[in-house]
Write an enzyme that holds these catalytic residues in place. Structure first.
Site, PDB file in Angstrom:
ATOM      1  N   ASN A 149       0.797  -1.226   0.000  1.00 10.27           N
ATOM      2  CA  ASN A 149       0.000   0.000   0.000  1.00 10.27           C
ATOM      3  C   ASN A 149       0.835   1.284   0.000  1.00 10.27           C
ATOM      4  OD1 ASN A 149       0.757  -0.698   2.614  1.00 10.27           O
ATOM      5  ND2 ASN A 149      -1.117   0.075   3.555  1.00 10.27           N
ATOM      6  N   SER A 225      -0.208  -8.512   7.385  1.00 16.42           N
ATOM      7  CA  SER A 225      -1.416  -9.024   8.024  1.00 16.42           C
ATOM      8  C   SER A 225      -1.117  -9.670   9.368  1.00 16.42           C
ATOM      9  CB  SER A 225      -2.087 -10.050   7.114  1.00 16.42           C
ATOM     10  OG  SER A 225      -1.304 -11.239   7.042  1.00 16.42           O
ATOM     11  N   GLY A 229       1.947 -12.132  10.586  1.00 15.45           N
ATOM     12  CA  GLY A 229       2.716 -11.671  11.738  1.00 15.45           C
ATOM     13  C   GLY A 229       2.813 -12.711  12.826  1.00 15.45           C
ATOM     14  N   GLU A 244       4.394  -4.639  12.395  1.00 19.28           N
ATOM     15  CA  GLU A 244       3.373  -3.611  12.175  1.00 19.28           C
ATOM     16  C   GLU A 244       2.236  -4.284  11.413  1.00 19.28           C
ATOM     17  OE1 GLU A 244       3.378  -0.782  13.501  1.00 19.28           O
ATOM     18  OE2 GLU A 244       5.461  -0.477  14.094  1.00 19.28           O
ATOM     19  N   CYS A 278      -3.412   0.854   6.844  1.00 18.39           N
ATOM     20  CA  CYS A 278      -3.600   0.141   8.118  1.00 18.39           C
ATOM     21  C   CYS A 278      -4.115   1.074   9.203  1.00 18.39           C
ATOM     22  CB  CYS A 278      -2.296  -0.535   8.562  1.00 18.39           C
ATOM     23  SG  CYS A 278      -0.925   0.610   8.805  1.00 18.39           S
TER      24      CYS A 278
END
Length: 470
Positions: A149, A225, A229, A244, A278
């Site tokens: 993104n 995601s 993670g 993150e 996010c």
């Protein structure tokens, strides 16, 4: 575009097409790497550690400033490449470039501020007569796994502080949008010894897993995601990790808020990058006294948003990263409508486009707001009290950022103290970020902090040196 390993361009037998989500055309191809190249890239990064650690902080700082200047000189090319591979409007790509330049400047400055501290051992039992100080040392090799993104800026948030504190870097760029990242790595490589920066492309299930599990990689910095993670945290072993992950960020609008400012916050926060952020505004919690006024103004402003060719300077809403992603948003919205939600404006998909959409009658149980919806959606929920607004804001597994609009300082401080998020902004939406601030969430939104100074802390280890002066 080839991978960069130890200063050399490396290809592979298999390749992946990078598709422009607006035109459907192939922009370029990148290799689908396999484990043999993972071994090579890890070896290159480890072999380069000594050459980087022998460089002075002054020299590293200057070289990072040089990279910054090169990026500035190529600003137009990078912005166009970002728009082609991500589908975001060109104006948003320019913002990402400007933030990337700023992030590099911050890292170049921070390279000169890797401080230790003196430690008063005589504050402890039998410590009289000792003098001690700490040093902050590089971890060694940092692997950066980055998302689609904001591919350039989020990659720079990982690699710039890593190099500033003398770590070598391996980048696994996003499969959907790897090109700007790989092109940027070549700018860095021009300034630093071979192997200081390396790129490797391929599937996360193969390349990513191998990097995470390798004992020769000292830190993983991942943005993506929650499921991925969790896998990384389980497989990383003793290495340090910064994760993150997702966000389901609330915007709380109380009865005493400036309604026009709050509406602007939603427009800027829910539709930015087609909602693929996010820390984007994902849930809008509005107190009942101003609900109707707020809803009316939000619908009016949303209906004015221009969707179209991302290369057109007047376009405000581009595509999602793919038609598949747009179809997932469409399905989520349609399911909410089946459960009683009402689309007030928008709600239509055209290929990889999805219209900016306001949805009313949203309940806290709907998947639309239980999970992170990565699309240009503004779901409205009405509450009676400040306490209920806080309760609803916290009713999620995520805790990245939050925004609260209120003109009452008591309500502002109550919300700031009680909302469970890594950042709470008062009279600003959750999408606000400066590149020097500590960035990272609570709960399932991850662990560790980014923001150059804070990332450097995560990418160094502390050694104590003690002298017996008795």
């Amino acid at each position: 575009m080839d991978m960069l390993i130890n200063g050399e361009h490396v290809n592979d037998m298999d390749c992946e097409e990078v598709i422009n989500p607006y035109t459907g055309e192939v922009i370029d191809t990148v290799p689908i790497s396999h484990l043999n190249n993972v071994d090579k890239v890890i070896e290159a990064a480890n072999n380069a550690k000594e050459s980087l650690q022998e460089m002075s902080a002054f020299k590293i700082s200057n070289k990072l400033f040089n990279v910054c200047e090169k990026l500035k000189q190529n600003r137009d090319d990078f912005a166009e490449l970002l728009t082609m591979e991500v589908g975001k409007p060109i104006n948003e790509s320019y913002v990402e470039l400007d933030r990337s330049i700023e992030t590099l400047k911050l890292a170049a400055e921070e390279a000169k501020r890797i401080y230790g501290e003196s430690v008063p051992l005589d504050a402890g039992l039998n410590g009289k007569g000792f003098f001690a100080f700490t040093q902050r040392l590089p971890l060694g090799v940092v692997a950066a796994i980055t998302p689609f993104n904001y591919p350039l800026n989020l990659t720079i948030h990982k690699i710039a502080p890593a190099i500033a504190c003398k770590n070598t870097v391996i980048i696994k760029p996003p499969t959907d949008a790897p090109l700007a990242v790989m092109k940027f790595a070549e700018l860095v490589d021009e300034e630093f010894p071979n192997g200081v920066i390396n790129t490797i492309t391929g599937y996360g299930s193969e390349v990513g897993d191998a990097l995470v599990a390798s004992p020769k990689v000292d830190k993983i910095s991942f943005t993506g995601s929650v499921p991925t993670g969790l896998v990384i945290s389980q497989r990383a072993g003793m290495k340090k990790v910064t994760l993150e992950l997702g966000g389901n960020d609330p915007l709380v609008v109380l009865d005493d808020a400036n309604v026009d400012a709050a509406v602007k916050g939603v427009i800027n926060g829910a539709y930015l990058n087609a909602g693929q952020v996010c820390m984007g505004v994902k849930r809008i919690i509005v107190q009942e006294g101003i609900y109707d006024e707020f809803k009316s103004k939000l619908v009016s402003e949303t209906s004015k948003i221009k969707m179209g060719n991302p290369m057109d300077l007047s376009t405000q809403l581009g595509t999602l990263i793919s038609e598949k992603a747009a179809m997932q948003v469409e399905e989520t919205v349609n399911n909410a409508v089946k459960d009683g939600a009402e689309i007030l404006v928008g709600g239509k998909r055209d290929g990889a486009f999805y219209e900016a959409t306001v949805i009313d009658n949203v309940t806290p149980q709907m998947d639309l707001v239980v999970n992170e919806t990565f699309g240009p959606i503004a779901p409205l929920m009405k509450v009676k009290t400040v306490g209920k607004a806080i309760e609803l804001a916290n009713a999620t597994e995520y805790g990245l950022q939050a925004g609260v609009f209120t003109e009452n300082y008591r309500n502002a401080m109550r919300c700031a103290n009680e909302i469970e998020a890594g950042t709470v902004f008062i009279n600003k939406q959750s999408t606000f970020r400066t590149d020097n601030m500590p960035f990272g969430g609570f709960k399932s939104s991850g662990c560790g902090k980014e923001g150059i100074k804070y990332a450097v802390e995560e990418m160094t280890k502390t050694k104590l040196i003690g002298l017996n002066l008795r």
